[in-house]
Every structure is written in C-alpha cells, then in structure tokens.
Design an enzyme around this catalytic site. Sequence first.
Site, PDB file in Angstrom:
ATOM      1  CB  SER A  56      53.080   3.113  91.408  1.00 17.37           C
ATOM      2  OG  SER A  56      53.792   2.140  90.659  1.00 17.37           O
TER       3      SER A  56
ATOM      4  CG  ASN B  79      52.534  -0.878  79.015  1.00 17.51           C
ATOM      5  OD1 ASN B  79      53.003  -0.394  80.044  1.00 17.51           O
ATOM      6  ND2 ASN B  79      52.732  -0.346  77.815  1.00 17.51           N
TER       7      ASN B  79
ATOM      8  CB  THR C 219       5.758   8.870 100.649  1.00 18.25           C
ATOM      9  OG1 THR C 219       4.587   9.556 101.069  1.00 18.25           O
ATOM     10  CG2 THR C 219       5.419   7.416 100.351  1.00 18.25           C
ATOM     11  CG  HIS C 220       6.652  13.274 100.111  1.00 12.42           C
ATOM     12  ND1 HIS C 220       7.088  13.955  99.001  1.00 12.42           N
ATOM     13  CD2 HIS C 220       5.680  12.427  99.675  1.00 12.42           C
ATOM     14  CE1 HIS C 220       6.401  13.559  97.935  1.00 12.42           C
ATOM     15  NE2 HIS C 220       5.548  12.618  98.325  1.00 12.42           N
TER      16      HIS C 220
ATOM     17  CG  ASN D  67      26.581  11.539 119.633  1.00  9.21           C
ATOM     18  OD1 ASN D  67      25.455  11.952 119.893  1.00  9.21           O
ATOM     19  ND2 ASN D  67      27.690  12.163 120.021  1.00  9.21           N
TER      20      ASN D  67
ATOM     21  CD  GLU E  42      26.352  11.044 113.247  1.00  3.74           C
ATOM     22  OE1 GLU E  42      26.401  12.264 113.106  1.00  3.74           O
ATOM     23  OE2 GLU E  42      26.548  10.473 114.332  1.00  3.74           O
TER      24      GLU E  42
ATOM     25  CE1 TYR F  50      49.868   1.786  82.128  1.00  4.90           C
ATOM     26  CE2 TYR F  50      51.715   3.075  81.310  1.00  4.90           C
ATOM     27  CZ  TYR F  50      50.951   2.600  82.364  1.00  4.90           C
ATOM     28  OH  TYR F  50      51.267   2.956  83.652  1.00  4.90           O
TER      29      TYR F  50
ATOM     30  CD  GLN G 270      52.396   4.768  88.601  1.00  5.86           C
ATOM     31  OE1 GLN G 270      53.152   4.076  87.966  1.00  5.86           O
ATOM     32  NE2 GLN G 270      52.806   5.815  89.311  1.00  5.86           N
TER      33      GLN G 270
ATOM     34  CE  LYS H  57      48.900   0.352  89.728  1.00  2.00           C
ATOM     35  NZ  LYS H  57      48.362   0.605  88.370  1.00  2.00           N
TER      36      LYS H  57
END
Length: 461
Positions: free
Chosen positions: A23, A110, A155-156, A285, A290, A317, A322, A325
């Site tokens: 890791s 651990n 609304t909507h 744009n 977005e 554990y 692991q 993370k």
Amino acid sequence: MSKLWSGRFTKQTDSFTDHFHSSISFDQRMYKEDITGSIAHVKMLGIQGIISQADADTIQNALKEILNDIELGKIEFDEKAEDIHMNIETLLIQRIGDVGKRLHTGRSRNDQVALDIRMYIKNEIKYIEKLILELQETLNNVAAKNIDTIMPGYTHLQRAQPITLAHHVLAYFEMFKRDYERLEFTYKHTNIMPLGSGALAGTTYNINRQMVCDELGFDSVTLNSLDGVSDRDFCIELLNTLSIIMMHLSRFCEEIVLWSSHEFKFIELDDSYSTGSSIMPQKKNPDMAELIRGKTGRVYGYLMALLTTMKSLPLAYNKDMQEDKEGVFAAIDTIKMCLPVFTKMLDTMTIKKESMLSAAKGGFTNATDAADYLAKKGVPFRDAHEIIGKLVLYCINNNTDLDSLSIEEYKKVSPVFDETVYDAIRVEKCVDARNVIGGPSREYITKLININNEYIKLNKI
Ligand code: ARG
C-alpha cells in the site's frame, strides 16, 4: 532486505504478491502522521520504563531525522516494505540498528494504521471546513449584491413565483451550513485515539494510553480494542459528508449550466472559468460546472465501495480494510479541488439582472399573488385559484400577461377586482410581500445576510 515479519517464513513472497498487497504507493501520504504517532508512542514507552529513556531518545531523534529527510525528498520508499509503517520502521532500523527494533513494542500495525488515518482525516476535515466557509462567504456576498435582483423561482423547472437571486443563493448557504455541521460531527467521531488496541486485544505492557492521547491532541481514547482496530465508521461518515457536499455543488452546477445557456441568459461565466470548443468558434462552455457535477459520481462511488468492503468483515482487522484509504484520499482530493474552483467561478460570474427580471415577469409568476389578492378580498382561495387559472388561460390564448389585462377584462371574470390589482401583482411587490421568516422579501433577506455574516465570523475563529 528481509521482511519485518519474516521469522516464520521459509520462502520469499512472490514479487508480484509484493506489488499486489503493498500500500506504500498510496499510504505514503501519511508519513507525517505515522512518524508523529511513533514519536508519541516511543516517548510514552520511555516514560513508562517499558524501554530505556536513552533508547526512547535515540528513536525519537532518528524518527525526526527521517521525517526531515522525507520532506527534503531524500527518501525512496520500497514496495517490498509493504506500507508506510514498515517502510519507516525499516529505515529506522537501518539507521540506528537494534535500538530501532524496540519501537514496535506494545503496538501493532493494526492500531498504528487506525491512528494514522484518524490523524490524517482530522487535518483534512479542518481544511475542508475552511473551504466551505470561504464558499459561504462568497454566497453571502453574492446575496448582498442581489437583494433586489428579481428572478423566477421554479418548481418542476417551470416558472413558479418571483424570488430574488439573493434568496436563491442563500438556500445553498443553508445546505453548506449543514455540511459544515456534518464535518464537525465526523471530526468528533474521528478524534478518538485507538493506539493501545494492539493487534486486537490490547497489550500486556504497562502503557499509558491517555498520555499518547494528550500528546497527539485527541479528545479521548477508544474503549474497546476490537472496535479500536476495526472501526472505519469515521471514514464512511467522511465519505458520506463529502458525497452530500458534492451533491449540493452538483445541484448548483446544474443551475449554472442552465443559467449560462442561451435559453436562460441569466449569467455569464468569466472567461477564466469557461472553455471554448476546438471546432465551434462561438462556443463558451461551462466546463468547470460540468466537471464538478461529473465528479460527484466518483465521490458517491468511493462511499459505496467502502460501505461494501466493510459490510461482511468479521472482527477485528482484516486486510480488506487497506482498501479504505484510496477512496478516502481521492474523495478528499476531489473536494479540495471542486470547492475552490466553484467558489471562484461564482465570485467572478456576471449576473444579467435584466434577463432575470424579464423571465420573472413572463410565465405568470405572479398568478399566486393574483389569487391571494382575491382571497384577501374575501373570495375563498379555491375559487380565487379557479378564477386566476381561467385568466391565465385567457392570457395564453391572447398572447398577453396578467399585468397587461384591462380592468374590464378582469371584472368580466370577477367583479371583486379593482384598480388595486395592478400594484398587488407587480413582481417587486410579490417579492416584498413575502416577508415571512425564510421568504425572499428584501427586509428579511437583509436580516439573514447579517445573521450569516455573524455565523461566518464565529466559525472562522
Ligand atoms: N497497510 C495496512 C493497511 O492499510 C496496515 C495494517 C496492516 N496490518 C496487517 N495485519 N497486515 O490496512
């Protein structure tokens, strides 16, 4: 290099196995927390007489040097040493020999990893809280400049009633206020010190957990060693909180995208927060909006992934954990990019007040006020609703609006109408008449902006 746990093995791990289960590529970002935690641990071991004071001092000094060397970029981590904890321990032993081998007394990876990730998250929560407050400050500033900026409320996604831009953006202020509280709550659950849980069943050494807790600035110590090493609720809570923040950003981004379209023309984003098209020369744009909206998906994904990883894990554990993370780190990184970009995008956009006003004037946003006008003159609201509905239909068929009808046209549907109707349905009047707590009136919004300023000041301390 032989593994720190090689005693009961007769063969080396396969090199692909090393690569698979290591890791270090992602947990190296916790180097500082790991070393700070180790220093607190070894200090306590020395004071408790579990190791000699001289050894404790030697280890502390070497750990500080390692920290310094990492920060100077002098250290190359080794995949074969698996993770940040064993990389640092290996470096320590390389530097000070047998004394370094005493660091891991009364401790397990651990409880060590549980400590490191809690420390890491605590720092990041404080930073994210600062970003949220900066966003809230910008929202409140935009509101302060737009108390009079009338726009249609929807609304909507159909024009509904007139509101102001201040009222609209302050809705988001409330959402981020709840997010801030959720971050504080997550912080509280993270701020509990697990070291001393050992591998799962505590330790036989006469350790002093409270001393380590105080040294590292935690609130309290965990009260069950099994839970101490297997709890990842605080990671899930963080991912949940970050997901909700992203959801809020995404909703606003959706509105920014709509509002900057030719169809709405409510805002124009600053050039520094927009992009062009490689083929269409006219394009501008709203890519940032977005992209934030898009990145919401991955943050939800990290939450789902960890919930699923944890769902069937027996105590205590398991190596599955692991997997916590990468998602937590990536979600934190994502939020730390999205929040400031969003804040600056908002701060620099141009508001097209005229377009907002004319949209509010079209689409019969004052129809409720027209019905209320009749109701206040004694017509039952249901009947008033029906009368105004008929008038709206009449306007649609004659391509006009309620403000432009003649008093004769009004009186034809109800004799209750008189000349005062025109003032009652002016959009400015419609907004200011909604002078309830939570409403869009200028009077109330002005008060709210002051309350929000106080809130920001208080939390910034
Ligand atoms: N790298 C591990 C993790 O992130 C550290 C804990 C390992 N513990 C163990 N018993 N293998 O979870």
